[in-house]
Structure formats: structure tokens, C-alpha cells
Design a protein around this motif. Structure first.
Motif, short mmCIF file in Angstrom:
data_model
loop_
_atom_site.label_atom_id
_atom_site.label_comp_id
_atom_site.label_asym_id
_atom_site.label_seq_id
_atom_site.Cartn_x
_atom_site.Cartn_y
_atom_site.Cartn_z
N GLN A 132 1.13 -1.36 -0.09
CA GLN A 132 -0.36 0.39 -0.22
C GLN A 132 0.81 1.07 -0.15
OE1 GLN A 132 -2.80 -1.86 3.02
NE2 GLN A 132 -3.71 0.01 3.29
N TYR A 133 1.89 0.92 0.51
CA TYR A 133 2.66 2.54 0.75
C TYR A 133 3.95 2.39 0.23
CZ TYR A 133 0.21 3.78 4.64
OH TYR A 133 -1.47 4.24 5.21
N GLY A 134 3.90 1.27 -1.14
CA GLY A 134 5.36 1.24 -1.93
C GLY A 134 6.42 0.91 -0.70
N VAL A 135 6.59 0.32 0.27
CA VAL A 135 7.87 -0.22 0.28
C VAL A 135 8.76 -1.29 0.17
CG1 VAL A 135 8.28 -0.39 2.91
CG2 VAL A 135 6.86 0.61 2.96
N ILE A 136 9.44 -0.74 0.22
CA ILE A 136 10.56 -1.67 -0.09
C ILE A 136 11.31 -2.72 1.25
CG2 ILE A 136 12.59 -2.62 -1.62
CD1 ILE A 136 12.22 -0.06 -3.54
N ALA A 137 10.96 -3.64 1.26
CA ALA A 137 11.50 -4.43 2.46
C ALA A 137 11.99 -6.30 1.61
CB ALA A 137 10.82 -4.61 3.23
N ILE A 138 13.07 -6.52 1.59
CA ILE A 138 13.79 -7.67 0.52
C ILE A 138 14.22 -8.52 2.37
CG2 ILE A 138 14.35 -9.30 -1.35
CD1 ILE A 138 13.79 -6.33 -2.53
N PRO A 139 13.94 -9.48 2.29
CA PRO A 139 15.33 -10.35 3.75
C PRO A 139 16.49 -11.15 2.91
CG PRO A 139 13.65 -11.85 3.42
CD PRO A 139 13.42 -9.90 2.41
N GLN A 140 17.50 -10.17 3.48
CA GLN A 140 18.70 -10.98 2.47
C GLN A 140 19.69 -11.84 4.00
OE1 GLN A 140 19.27 -9.87 -0.33
NE2 GLN A 140 18.17 -7.61 -0.70
N LYS A 141 19.77 -12.93 2.59
CA LYS A 141 20.64 -14.49 3.61
C LYS A 141 22.19 -13.31 2.88
CE LYS A 141 18.44 -18.14 2.92
NZ LYS A 141 18.22 -19.38 1.69
N SER A 142 23.35 -13.77 4.65
CA SER A 142 23.96 -13.54 5.15
C SER A 142 24.98 -14.67 5.77
CB SER A 142 24.38 -12.13 5.20
OG SER A 142 24.46 -11.77 6.69
N ASP A 143 26.17 -14.15 5.54
CA ASP A 143 27.60 -14.81 6.52
C ASP A 143 27.38 -13.43 7.82
OD1 ASP A 143 27.81 -16.01 4.57
OD2 ASP A 143 29.39 -15.18 3.49
N SER A 144 26.18 -12.92 8.09
CA SER A 144 26.73 -11.72 8.71
C SER A 144 26.32 -12.85 10.05
CB SER A 144 26.44 -10.71 8.70
OG SER A 144 26.16 -10.06 10.16
N ALA A 145 26.60 -12.53 11.76
CA ALA A 145 26.42 -12.81 12.53
C ALA A 145 25.02 -12.12 13.14
CB ALA A 145 26.91 -12.52 13.77
N ALA A 146 25.34 -11.13 12.56
CA ALA A 146 23.36 -10.61 12.82
C ALA A 146 22.20 -11.33 12.29
CB ALA A 146 23.69 -9.00 11.82
N GLY A 147 22.75 -12.47 11.33
CA GLY A 147 21.21 -13.17 10.20
C GLY A 147 21.04 -12.19 9.31
N ILE A 148 19.38 -12.91 9.75
CA ILE A 148 18.65 -11.80 8.20
C ILE A 148 18.89 -10.53 8.32
CG2 ILE A 148 16.77 -11.31 6.91
CD1 ILE A 148 16.09 -14.21 7.89
N LEU A 149 19.33 -9.70 7.72
CA LEU A 149 19.25 -8.09 7.40
C LEU A 149 18.36 -7.71 5.95
CD1 LEU A 149 23.17 -7.89 8.04
CD2 LEU A 149 21.59 -6.96 9.27
N TYR A 150 17.21 -6.87 5.92
CA TYR A 150 17.04 -5.84 4.60
C TYR A 150 17.50 -5.36 4.01
CZ TYR A 150 13.20 -8.42 7.22
OH TYR A 150 13.00 -9.99 7.87
N THR A 151 17.39 -5.86 2.65
CA THR A 151 17.50 -4.31 1.82
C THR A 151 15.72 -3.92 2.04
OG1 THR A 151 19.07 -5.73 -0.02
CG2 THR A 151 17.00 -3.64 -0.87
N HIS A 152 15.76 -2.77 2.11
CA HIS A 152 14.70 -1.72 2.41
C HIS A 152 15.17 -0.10 2.51
CE1 HIS A 152 15.90 -0.20 6.66
NE2 HIS A 152 17.46 -1.34 6.74
N SER A 153 13.83 0.44 1.46
CA SER A 153 13.97 1.95 1.54
C SER A 153 13.64 2.28 3.17
CB SER A 153 12.94 2.09 0.97
OG SER A 153 10.98 1.30 1.53
#
Lengths: 188, 158
Positions: A132-153
């Protein structure tokens, strides 16, 4: 003469609000109501805040850099409002419901202000609001200890007292611009 | 960020150089801070500026701190209206140049904070370079600026 004054008055009456809103056109493509579990402890609709201007942002509490920066910016805007603060509702929606429960959002958001309200929900519900609000939020797999990080607006949305989107602010927009726009809406 | 702006900021900081313990490794460190986050947060980010005063590139290969389980280097890539965090395994500090760690750009990520960090706390971070040398630096916990030009902004109400 009277006709001129009346005409002038009508012109001013028509044009002054139009001028003050000139930089805040109604965005007809983004926005809309939603009802989701909230930090108020019960499902809440965005329309429950009708009559207030709304500052709205999407993010996730595990975000170490951009999300707390943007929330700090919202908090700074709210702190600048003083007496008008009660007329503005700060709102945060997570797009990471697996980690961001209502309880976690309650603990997280009170740091930025007692009046911040957070929303979570199912992935499907939150994806619909993001759409509805045109938000980008895509979970990214990574090697980071932070776990899932998002590509996001990371825009801050300004909604008017009828819940219509009036402005989107990026990280480069100043606090004073946001405050001025809010005051313009409140005066309108 | 515009590379000329970065160069200008490097130049500016040389003029404002505080007393720094950098003689041994040839790399100076300044403006270090950690973002204060809600106590429930297990992650936060740290920022600083690194100067390489030597005539050889220096390669930062690791960061560590006792306040978090893991500390990583990340950068933010902005494209198509969205930001993506990407882990950096190493970062080159070019000879006679500097690199910035800043919000929305390069930053060090504290993952799994062992206890909440309070505004005013100092956090010790160890920077490890490829040649085996290390540099211990202090980062101040603070809320940080909210946006461009807002550091000293005072809104005038009307």
C-alpha cells in the motif's frame, strides 16, 4: 467596493490554504488504512488516529544503522513540536514479524518516545501494508552473525489528519523541513 | 558520498588534528562514536574516521570489542530507493588518505551486545590490520545527529 472586498476575501480564503498546501500535494497512489496488532495491546487501525497528523516509518528493530537513525529523526521532529506534539502520532511498522513481537516493539519504541505506536502482524499482513505504501523490504541471506538483514527503503511518511499521504522524507531532508510541513498541515 | 567531499573532509581533519596515539601504526583515529539504541536492542553501529599517514596502503581486516559477541564491518549500498547492508571482510585505507565510517555508509556492527550501552559510555574497540598490527580506540556512546545540518538546529516556532 464591497464586492471587491468580498472577492478579495474569497480569493484569500481560497488561495491561502492552497498556498500553504502547495508543497504537500495529496498522494493518491500511496497509503490507506490497515488494522494490525499494535503496541497498544490490541489490534488497532491507523484510522484510529484520524484528526492527528501521522509520521509513519517502516523498519525492524534488529537493524543496527539506518532504522534507529530514522527513528531518532522522528523523535527529533516530535521533540521540536512542543505543544503541538499531541496533534501528531508517530507510528512504526515492522517488516520483520518473526523477531519483532508486540512486546519487543513496546520495549524498543518507548526509547524514542512514550507516544510512539508500533504495529506488527503476519508476514502476509505486513507485506500488504508495505505494498500500500510502496515500501521495499527484502530479507537477505548473509554470512553476518546478525542473521537476516533487510534490503529496505527508509522514507518517513507524513499523513494528514484524514490519513492521506502528503509527503515522503528521505535521510537528506532536514528536521526543520519536516517540522515546518507538519505545522503547515496543523494550521491548514 | 562524493569522493571530493571525502577528500575535503580528510583535509579538514588534518587541520584539526587532536593529540592522537597513532605514531606506532601510522594510522590515526578520530570522531569515534557508537549509536545509543534502546536497551532491548542487541545490535548497534559504530562510526569513526581513519587516517593513514604512511606511504603504504593499510588494510583493516577485523574489529573486536568486549561489549558484543561479534563485531563486523559493513557498508550500505543504496540502489533503486532501497539500502542494502553488505559485510566487508576487509577495507583498504589508502596511503596518505582516510576512510569514513558514518551512518548510512561504512560502519562497524556490534552484534549481540552483552549489556545495554548508555549515552556517555566509552567503548573500546580493537582494529586489526593485515600486517598484524592492532590499534585500540575509544568510541563514545551518543545519540548522534538526526540529519544534514541539524546538529545545531533550533527550530523557531511561529
Amino acid at each position: 467596493m464591497l464586492r471587491v472586498i468580498v472577492s478579495l476575501g474569497l480569493c484569500l480564503g481560497v488561495w491561502l490554504p492552497a498556498l500553504s498546501w502547495a508543497d504537500l500535494p495529496i498522494n493518491t497512489k500511496l497509503g490507506g488504512d490497515f488494522t494490525l496488532p499494535s503496541t497498544r495491546g490490541e489490534p488497532t487501525s491507523l484510522s484510529a488516529f484520524k484528526g492527528k497528523a501521522i509520521l509513519l516509518n517502516f523498519g525492524y528493530t534488529s537493524c543496527p544503522d539506518i532504522c534507529p537513525m530514522v527513528l531518532n529523526r522522528m523523535a527529533a521532529v516530535m521533540n521540536e513540536l512542543d505543544d503541538e506534539r499531541a496533534k501528531v502520532q508517530p507510528v512504526f511498522l515492522t517488516f520483520d514479524p518473526a523477531r519483532d513481537t508486540v512486546e519487543r516493539l513496546q520495549q524498543y519504541l518507548k526509547y524514542f518516545g512514550d507516544d510512539f505506536v508500533g504495529f506488527t502482524g503476519t508476514e502476509k499482513q505486513l507485506a500488504e501494508v508495505a505494498r500500500q505504501y510502496g515500501v521495499i523490504a527484502i530479507p537477505q541471506k548473509s554470512d553476518s552473525a546478525a542473521g537476516i538483514l533487510y534490503t529496505h527503503s527508509d522514507y518517513i511518511y507524513l499523513l494528514d489528519q484524514q490519513g492521506r499521504v502528503r509527503a515522503l522524507y528521505s535521510k537528506s531532508d532536514s528536521i526543520s523541513k519536516m517540522v515546518d510541513d507538519i505545522e503547515s498541515l496543523l494550521e491548514g | 558520498m562524493n569522493k571530493w567531499l571525502v577528500a575535503a573532509m580528510c583535509f579538514l581533519s588534518v587541520g584539526l588534528m587532536p593529540a592522537l596515539a597513532w605514531a606506532e601504526v601510522g594510522v590515526s583515529f578520530e570522531q569515534g562514536w557508537v549509536r545509543a539504541v534502546p536497551p532491548v536492542s542487541s545490535n548497534t553501529a559504530g562510526y569513526f574516521k581513519l587516517h593513514n599517514h604512511t606511504d603504504q596502503d593499510r588494510v583493516l581486516v577485523g574489529v573486536s570489542s568486549s561489549v558484543a559477541k561479534v563485531v563486523e564491518m559493513h557498508t550500505v549500498i543504496e540502489a533503486d530507493g532501497a539500502s542494502t547492508m553488505q559485510q566487508l571482510k576487509q577495507l583498504v585505507v589508502p596511503k596518505q588518505d582516510c576512510v569514513l565510517f558514518e551512518p548510512g555508509g561504512n560502519h562497524i556492527m556490534f552484534i549481540g551486545l552483552k549489556q545495554p550501552l548508555n549515552v556517555g559510555d566509552n567503548v573500546t574497540v580493537t582494529l586489526a590490520f593485515q600486517d598484524g598490527e592492532t590499534l585500540d580506540v575509544e568510541l563514545l556512546v551518543q545519540k548522534g545527529q538526526q540529519g544534514k545540518g541539524d546538529a545545531h538546529h533550533h527550530h523557531q516556532h511561529h
